[in-house]
Motif scaffolding. Structure first.
Motif, PDB file in Angstrom:
ATOM      1  N   SER A   1       0.838  -1.194   0.000  1.00  0.00           N
ATOM      2  CA  SER A   1       0.000   0.000   0.000  1.00  0.00           C
ATOM      3  C   SER A   1       0.876   1.248   0.000  1.00  0.00           C
ATOM      4  N   ILE A   2       0.669   2.117  -0.980  1.00  0.00           N
ATOM      5  CA  ILE A   2       1.500   3.297  -1.168  1.00  0.00           C
ATOM      6  C   ILE A   2       0.854   4.506  -0.519  1.00  0.00           C
ATOM      7  N   TYR A   3       1.634   5.195   0.309  1.00  0.00           N
ATOM      8  CA  TYR A   3       1.180   6.432   0.922  1.00  0.00           C
ATOM      9  C   TYR A   3       1.442   7.637   0.032  1.00  0.00           C
ATOM     10  N   ALA A   4       2.610   7.646  -0.599  1.00  0.00           N
ATOM     11  CA  ALA A   4       2.992   8.777  -1.426  1.00  0.00           C
ATOM     12  C   ALA A   4       4.105   8.365  -2.378  1.00  0.00           C
ATOM     13  N   MET A   5       4.218   9.105  -3.469  1.00  0.00           N
ATOM     14  CA  MET A   5       5.321   8.956  -4.401  1.00  0.00           C
ATOM     15  C   MET A   5       5.921  10.341  -4.611  1.00  0.00           C
ATOM     16  N   GLY A   6       7.220  10.398  -4.756  1.00  0.00           N
ATOM     17  CA  GLY A   6       7.840  11.700  -4.879  1.00  0.00           C
ATOM     18  C   GLY A   6       9.139  11.683  -5.654  1.00  0.00           C
TER      19      GLY A   6
ATOM     20  N   ALA B   1      22.707  17.152  -5.148  1.00  0.00           N
ATOM     21  CA  ALA B   1      23.988  17.492  -5.748  1.00  0.00           C
ATOM     22  C   ALA B   1      25.098  16.843  -4.934  1.00  0.00           C
ATOM     23  N   PRO B   2      26.275  16.614  -5.543  1.00  0.00           N
ATOM     24  CA  PRO B   2      27.376  15.986  -4.811  1.00  0.00           C
ATOM     25  C   PRO B   2      27.714  16.737  -3.533  1.00  0.00           C
ATOM     26  N   GLY B   3      27.805  16.004  -2.434  1.00  0.00           N
ATOM     27  CA  GLY B   3      28.156  16.588  -1.159  1.00  0.00           C
ATOM     28  C   GLY B   3      27.057  17.353  -0.464  1.00  0.00           C
ATOM     29  N   LYS B   4      25.847  17.355  -1.026  1.00  0.00           N
ATOM     30  CA  LYS B   4      24.748  18.103  -0.442  1.00  0.00           C
ATOM     31  C   LYS B   4      23.615  17.171  -0.029  1.00  0.00           C
ATOM     32  N   GLN B   5      22.715  17.709   0.776  1.00  0.00           N
ATOM     33  CA  GLN B   5      21.595  16.942   1.291  1.00  0.00           C
ATOM     34  C   GLN B   5      20.556  16.700   0.205  1.00  0.00           C
ATOM     35  N   ARG B   6      19.996  15.500   0.200  1.00  0.00           N
ATOM     36  CA  ARG B   6      18.902  15.199  -0.707  1.00  0.00           C
ATOM     37  C   ARG B   6      17.657  15.975  -0.272  1.00  0.00           C
ATOM     38  N   GLU B   7      16.990  16.622  -1.223  1.00  0.00           N
ATOM     39  CA  GLU B   7      15.869  17.472  -0.899  1.00  0.00           C
ATOM     40  C   GLU B   7      14.641  17.098  -1.717  1.00  0.00           C
ATOM     41  N   LEU B   8      13.488  17.324  -1.122  1.00  0.00           N
ATOM     42  CA  LEU B   8      12.221  17.046  -1.785  1.00  0.00           C
ATOM     43  C   LEU B   8      11.972  18.050  -2.896  1.00  0.00           C
ATOM     44  N   VAL B   9      11.589  17.553  -4.064  1.00  0.00           N
ATOM     45  CA  VAL B   9      11.212  18.385  -5.195  1.00  0.00           C
ATOM     46  C   VAL B   9       9.696  18.433  -5.348  1.00  0.00           C
ATOM     47  N   ALA B  10       9.066  17.274  -5.370  1.00  0.00           N
ATOM     48  CA  ALA B  10       7.623  17.183  -5.561  1.00  0.00           C
ATOM     49  C   ALA B  10       7.128  15.872  -4.985  1.00  0.00           C
ATOM     50  N   ARG B  11       5.889  15.873  -4.543  1.00  0.00           N
ATOM     51  CA  ARG B  11       5.297  14.675  -3.950  1.00  0.00           C
ATOM     52  C   ARG B  11       3.820  14.616  -4.279  1.00  0.00           C
ATOM     53  N   ILE B  12       3.319  13.411  -4.497  1.00  0.00           N
ATOM     54  CA  ILE B  12       1.898  13.184  -4.696  1.00  0.00           C
ATOM     55  C   ILE B  12       1.465  12.106  -3.728  1.00  0.00           C
TER      56      ILE B  12
END
Length: 115
Positions: free
Chosen positions: A30-35, A40-51
Motif C-alpha cells: 500500500s502506497i502512501y505517497a510517491m515523490g 547534488a554531490p556533497g549536499k543533502q537530498r531534498e524534496l522536489v515534488a510529492r503526490i
C-alpha cells in the motif's frame, strides 16, 4: 521486493523541458505517497515534488509553477514534467515511494541544465 527504474534525464539548455519517469515493479504494498528528490554531490537530498494517495501534490518553492508531478496507476509509474529549466536545477534526481512496507528509492538520473 519493489524496484524503481528511472528514465528521462539528460542534458538540456536553460529554458528547456524534460520529463522524468519512474516505473515500479515487483510486489508493491500500500502506497502512501510517491515523490521526486534531487541531490547534488556533497549536499543533502531534498524534496522536489510529492503526490499522496489521495492525489494531493506539493512542491519545493524553487520549482512551483515550473514542475508538475503526476502518476499513472495502471502503469505503476510516476512522472515529473520539468519546464523552464534553470542551471540551478542541475542535480541527480531520485524517485521514491513511501508505503506500508517502508521507503524505496530509484537509482537516480542525471539532469544537467547548461548552455
Amino acid at each position: 521486493q519493489v524496484q524503481l527504474v528511472e528514465s528521462g534525464g539528460g542534458l538540456v539548455q536553460p529554458g528547456g523541458s524534460l520529463r522524468l519517469s519512474c516505473e515500479a515493479s515487483g510486489r508493491i504494498p500500500s502506497i502512501y505517497a510517491m515523490g521526486w528528490y534531487r541531490q547534488a554531490p556533497g549536499k543533502q537530498r531534498e524534496l522536489v515534488a510529492r503526490i499522496t494517495n489521495d492525489g494531493s501534490t506539493n512542491y519545493a518553492d524553487s520549482v512551483k509553477g515550473r514542475f508538475t508531478i503526476s502518476r499513472d496507476n495502471a502503469k505503476n509509474t510516476v512522472y515529473l514534467q520539468m519546464k523552464s529549466l534553470k542551471s540551478e536545477d542541475t542535480d541527480v534526481y531520485y524517485c521514491n515511494i513511501a508505503s506500508s512496507g517502508g521507503g524505496v528509492w530509484g537509482q537516480g538520473t542525471q539532469v544537467t541544465v547548461s548552455s
